[in-house]
Design a protein around this motif. Structure first.
Motif, short mmCIF file in Angstrom:
data_model
loop_
_atom_site.label_atom_id
_atom_site.label_comp_id
_atom_site.label_asym_id
_atom_site.label_seq_id
_atom_site.Cartn_x
_atom_site.Cartn_y
_atom_site.Cartn_z
N GLY A 194 5.05 21.26 9.20
CA GLY A 194 4.30 20.54 8.27
C GLY A 194 3.96 21.65 7.01
N ARG A 195 2.73 21.87 6.82
CA ARG A 195 2.22 22.82 5.89
C ARG A 195 1.77 24.09 6.50
NH1 ARG A 195 -2.39 20.37 2.36
NH2 ARG A 195 -2.03 22.17 0.98
N ALA A 196 2.11 24.29 7.71
CA ALA A 196 1.81 25.83 8.39
C ALA A 196 2.83 26.54 8.38
CB ALA A 196 0.82 25.35 9.87
N THR A 197 2.92 28.10 8.67
CA THR A 197 3.92 28.64 8.73
C THR A 197 3.73 29.51 9.91
OG1 THR A 197 4.02 28.95 6.25
CG2 THR A 197 5.09 30.62 7.78
N TYR A 198 4.90 29.55 10.64
CA TYR A 198 4.75 30.40 12.20
C TYR A 198 5.88 31.51 11.88
CZ TYR A 198 2.16 26.39 13.97
OH TYR A 198 1.10 25.63 14.27
N TYR A 199 5.61 32.46 12.78
CA TYR A 199 6.82 33.48 13.02
C TYR A 199 6.88 33.94 14.32
CZ TYR A 199 5.61 34.57 8.03
OH TYR A 199 5.38 34.42 6.69
N THR A 200 8.43 34.29 14.41
CA THR A 200 8.57 34.72 15.76
C THR A 200 9.42 36.00 15.71
OG1 THR A 200 9.30 32.42 16.12
CG2 THR A 200 10.15 33.96 17.78
#
Length: 298
Positions: free
Chosen positions: A67-73
């Motif tokens: 959605g509008r959220a950013t995630y990092y791996t």
């Protein structure tokens, strides 16, 4: 791992946090978590997000969107790098290698046609633990390993000589090969570290360190220990002064780093709870003794 570029400032703090607390974590981590954590180090939301973007561009983090959220791996090269660097930093000063009393000596001469290579050779020699004893004479108390030998040969200097052996006579302090390493210039840094770490240990024992301050102090202590390790020459115990403060500094590093672990992790879990409770159990870090048991990262 070798393709990852070095980083500085806010990026270095971010990478230190990742390497300290997320070595085995493969989950997607919300960007809001990183923003909150870096806020404890005085970074604004904009500065924190810029640091995240730069670290991702350099190959340490893989971004994704929900959605509008950013995630990092963490990328796999980053995990390997973090394990390697964490072990390298935390293990500094733990023990000394045996030494046979032989020095490796390198001399070289650069022609006018090759003068552009002079700086490159000097950088490599310092990177490989050599000190400048006299003009054009570099020494270190260990044999030249194959990787270092190949790197120096690949520079393309035509006139370079490498040999090893034990000194044939004692020509005094100025003639001692150990004089090439400027140990006494490093003593004030070690003493400053000892003073600061001792104050932190006192505060820990007095239960006067909040979780927020514990997180900041633990990461800063690791940073300071890394910088000392990078500046300290790789010398055997026999070449260090009898009153050299490294053993005391090492003992205080362990007491500080391990003593701050519990409240610092509490602060990290607090931040993660604000973003996603699912990842709270994943947060953890290794003690100095646990890092010593890690296998070197391949």
């Amino acid at each position: 791992m070798s393709n990852l570029k070095p980083v500085h400032g806010s990026q270095q703090f971010l990478l230190t946090l990742l390497g300290t607390y997320f070595l085995g974590v493969e989950d997607d981590i919300p960007s809001t978590f990183f923003v909150d954590v870096l806020g404890d180090f005085g970074l604004s939301e904009t500065a924190a997000r810029n640091a995240l973007s730069r670290v991702a561009r350099q190959g340490f983090l893989e971004p994704s969107r929900r959605g509008r959220a950013t995630y990092y791996t963490l990328t796999e090269p980053a995990r390997r790098r973090h394990q390697h660097r964490l072990k390298q930093i935390v293990d500094f000063g733990r023990e000394y290698r045996d030494w046979d009393g032989h020095w490796t000596v390198i001399t070289f001469s650069v022609s006018e046609e090759q003068r552009h290579l002079r700086h490159q050779v000097r950088q490599l020699l310092r990177q490989f633990g050599f000190g400048l004893l006299y003009d054009g004479v570099w020494v270190r108390p260990w044999a030249l390993d194959e990787e270092s030998r190949r790197a120096l040969m690949n520079v393309g200097i035509n006139r370079m000589t490498v040999f090893s052996g034990a000194p044939q006579a004692d020509f005094g302090a100025e003639g001692n090969p150990a004089a090439a390493f400027g140990l006494e210039d490093l003593r004030p840094r070690l003493e400053s570290f000892i003073s600061r770490a001792a104050d932190i240990v006192d505060a820990i024992e007095d239960d006067a360190v909040s979780p927020t301050m514990a997180l900041r102090l633990r990461i800063e202590t690791l940073r300071d220990w890394r910088e000392i390790g990078e500046a300290h020459p790789d010398l055997p115990l026999a070449l260090l002064p009898s009153d050299w403060p490294l053993p005391e500094a090492r003992a205080l590093f362990e007491r500080t780093y391990d003593g701050l672990a519990e409240p610092a992790e509490a602060r990290m879990r607090h931040h993660m709870m604000q973003s996603t409770a699912d990842l709270v159990p994943a947060i953890g870090s290794l003690s100095t003794s646990e890092v010593a048991q890690l296998e070197p990262a391949s």
